[in-house]
Design an enzyme around this catalytic site. Structure first.
Site, short mmCIF file in Angstrom:
data_model
loop_
_atom_site.label_atom_id
_atom_site.label_comp_id
_atom_site.label_asym_id
_atom_site.label_seq_id
_atom_site.Cartn_x
_atom_site.Cartn_y
_atom_site.Cartn_z
N PHE A 141 0.85 -1.09 -0.14
CA PHE A 141 0.14 -0.02 0.01
C PHE A 141 0.75 1.39 0.11
O PHE A 141 1.68 1.17 0.74
CB PHE A 141 -0.97 0.05 1.19
CG PHE A 141 -2.01 1.33 1.34
CD1 PHE A 141 -2.90 1.10 0.63
CD2 PHE A 141 -1.70 2.33 1.71
CE1 PHE A 141 -3.87 2.22 0.27
CE2 PHE A 141 -2.40 3.39 2.05
CZ PHE A 141 -3.63 3.45 1.24
N ASP A 226 9.19 2.69 1.64
CA ASP A 226 8.07 3.46 2.04
C ASP A 226 7.84 3.48 3.39
O ASP A 226 7.50 2.16 4.18
CB ASP A 226 6.54 2.98 1.32
CG ASP A 226 5.45 3.72 1.66
OD1 ASP A 226 5.54 4.36 2.85
OD2 ASP A 226 4.45 3.50 0.95
N LYS A 255 2.34 10.23 7.94
CA LYS A 255 1.86 9.66 9.14
C LYS A 255 2.17 10.46 10.46
O LYS A 255 2.01 11.56 10.80
CB LYS A 255 1.62 8.30 9.10
CG LYS A 255 0.77 7.79 8.26
CD LYS A 255 0.05 6.29 8.35
CE LYS A 255 -0.89 5.90 7.54
NZ LYS A 255 -0.66 5.01 6.47
C1 LIG Z 1 -0.89 5.55 4.97
C2 LIG Z 1 0.32 4.99 4.07
C3 LIG Z 1 0.22 5.49 2.80
C4 LIG Z 1 -0.67 6.72 2.24
O1 LIG Z 1 -0.65 7.79 3.28
P1 LIG Z 1 -1.71 8.94 3.15
O2 LIG Z 1 -1.15 9.85 4.12
O3 LIG Z 1 -2.95 8.64 3.29
O4 LIG Z 1 -1.64 9.45 1.62
C5 LIG Z 1 1.25 5.06 1.98
N1 LIG Z 1 2.20 4.12 2.37
C6 LIG Z 1 2.12 3.40 3.50
C7 LIG Z 1 3.10 2.42 3.91
C8 LIG Z 1 1.08 3.86 4.47
O5 LIG Z 1 0.77 3.25 5.39
#
Ligand SMILES: *Cc1c(COP(=O)(O)O)cnc(C)c1O
Length: 406
Positions: A141, A226, A255
């Protein structure tokens, strides 16, 4: 002085909001530390942390004062001008990590978007237009923009929006042979979550990340981590790459970075950053003084041995009790994760029922998360008090007991 607003209820959501979310039946109105109160004055313990965001809980005095101090000074100037909080934050991130340079934006998706664009740009500049392929992992994700859902590759997020971004492939997570078979000299980047967050809190094996690093080097591809979910102390290190001892070329963060105030960032080296020359990329709010002032305060607190070691200790406190509860009620087959990103894998008997566990916990005054249908996820404040952990897990046990007896 506050301006009176018309009273609203949960039912209003169904009338005035785009129906892309299905929020819980209550509306939180106030928080302090790891406690939250709803409109009726009901108190809940928060082990969800706004999906791994509220890294210092709610209304942390240092964050409130950083925000209000900055609010009285300067809110926004755009990137036509730079600003002090942004430069201070970049300096802190660069000093604390492998990186030499930071780029600021407003969310995780936007950080990954920048990371993918940078990787393609670097490959384009160095090797020409043929080298643009990105390899991601199955069930990853990376956000909800078109590029990031294409890279994430989960059909539930990416199908039905017309043509996807091309040149993206997906290999099974933690499977080095599969990555080896897929990577080529046309690969510009490999992107990996050090712990797959949304799809079940699945930690990478150290050998997998080391192998990915070596394969990227062999093929002149960039390794992107990520760390939107794993970053800023979540795993007990400032970033998860430091736990694994494998250094990426580009790291995305968001986050927890703002502790609840929207901000995202990519971190990278001097050599790669050069490729985002003036005018190649940008965002109006990126490096906003309010967001950066809060993130500075977040880092000052989180990047300390007290907090990071506390995360490791609190991990044990959560894990041992969750394992005990999981066994007693036949609920969990495994408790996994690092630091305060913990996933409890439901047993076959409860497979697909993470939402039922979420609801049962809420009934007992506890906020938890799902990570897919089969995993209950905990991502609390990194400074959650031990007394709150114990009380929250007592509530969780009551929820487990009622759920399994029903
Ligand atoms: C939450 C998340 C995203 C997306 O972040 P947003 O602030 O919702 O755009 C991308 N990568 C990972 C691993 C995430 O947990």
């Amino acid at each position: 002085m506050s301006v009176e607003q018309a009273p609203v209820q949960r039912a209003d959501f169904d009338q005035v909001m785009v129906p892309n979310y299905a929020p819980a039946a209550f509306i939180p109105v106030r928080g302090a530390g790891s406690r939250v109160w709803d409109q009726s004055g009901r108190e809940l313990i928060d082990f969800a942390g706004g999906i791994a965001v509220n890294v210092l809980g709610h209304a942390h005095p240092a964050l409130v004062s950083a925000l209000t101090e900055q609010a009285n000074k300067l809110w926004h100037v755009s990137n036509v001008f730079t600003n002090e909080p942004a430069l201070q934050l970049a300096r802190k991130l660069v000093d604390a990590t492998f990186a030499d340079r930071a780029f600021f934006c407003n969310s995780g998706a936007e950080a990954n978007e920048a990371a993918f664009k940078l990787a393609r740009r670097v490959a384009h500049d160095r090797f020409g237009p043929e080298k643009y392929e990105i390899i991601a992992t199955v069930n990853s994700f990376h956000g909800r923009t078109l590029f990031t859902v294409s890279v994430g590759g989960q059909p539930k997020y990416s199908d039905g929006f017309g043509p996807k971004i091309t040149g993206i492939s997906h290999v099974p997570y933690n499977d080095l042979e599969a990555l080896k078979a897929q990577i080529s000299d046309k690969t510009c980047a490999v992107v990996i979550e050090p712990i797959q967050g949304e799809s079940g809190v699945v930690p990478a094996d150290k050998a997998y990340l080391e192998g990915a690093r070596a394969l990227c080097d062999q093929h002149n591809a960039l390794l992107i981590f990520d760390e939107v979910q794993t970053g800023v102390g979540r795993t007990g290190e400032l970033y998860a790459y430091q736990h694994y001892g494998v250094v990426p070329d580009i790291l995305s963060s968001a986050k927890s970075l703002g502790g609840g105030f929207p901000i995202g960032a990519i971190l990278t080296t001097d050599e790669l950053a050069r490729h985002l020359a003036v005018g190649t990329h940008g965002t109006t709010y990126g490096g906003n003084p309010l967001a950066c002032a809060v993130a500075n305060a977040v880092l000052d607190i989180v990047n300390t041995p007290e907090v990071l070691n506390g995360v490791k200790a609190k991990h044990e406190r959560f894990k041992s009790r969750l394992q005990q509860i999981g066994e007693k009620y036949g609920l969990f087959s495994q408790v996994r994760g690092l630091g305060l990103l913990i996933g409890c894998v439901l047993t076959d008997a409860w497979k697909g029922k993470a939402k039922d566990v979420f609801n049962a916990a809420e009934q007992e005054g506890l906020m938890v998360l799902q990570a897919g249908p089969d995993v209950v996820r905990f991502a609390p404040s990194l400074v959650v008090e031990d007394a709150d952990i114990d009380e929250g897990l007592d509530r969780f046990e009551r929820a487990a007991s009622k759920l399994t007896q029903a």
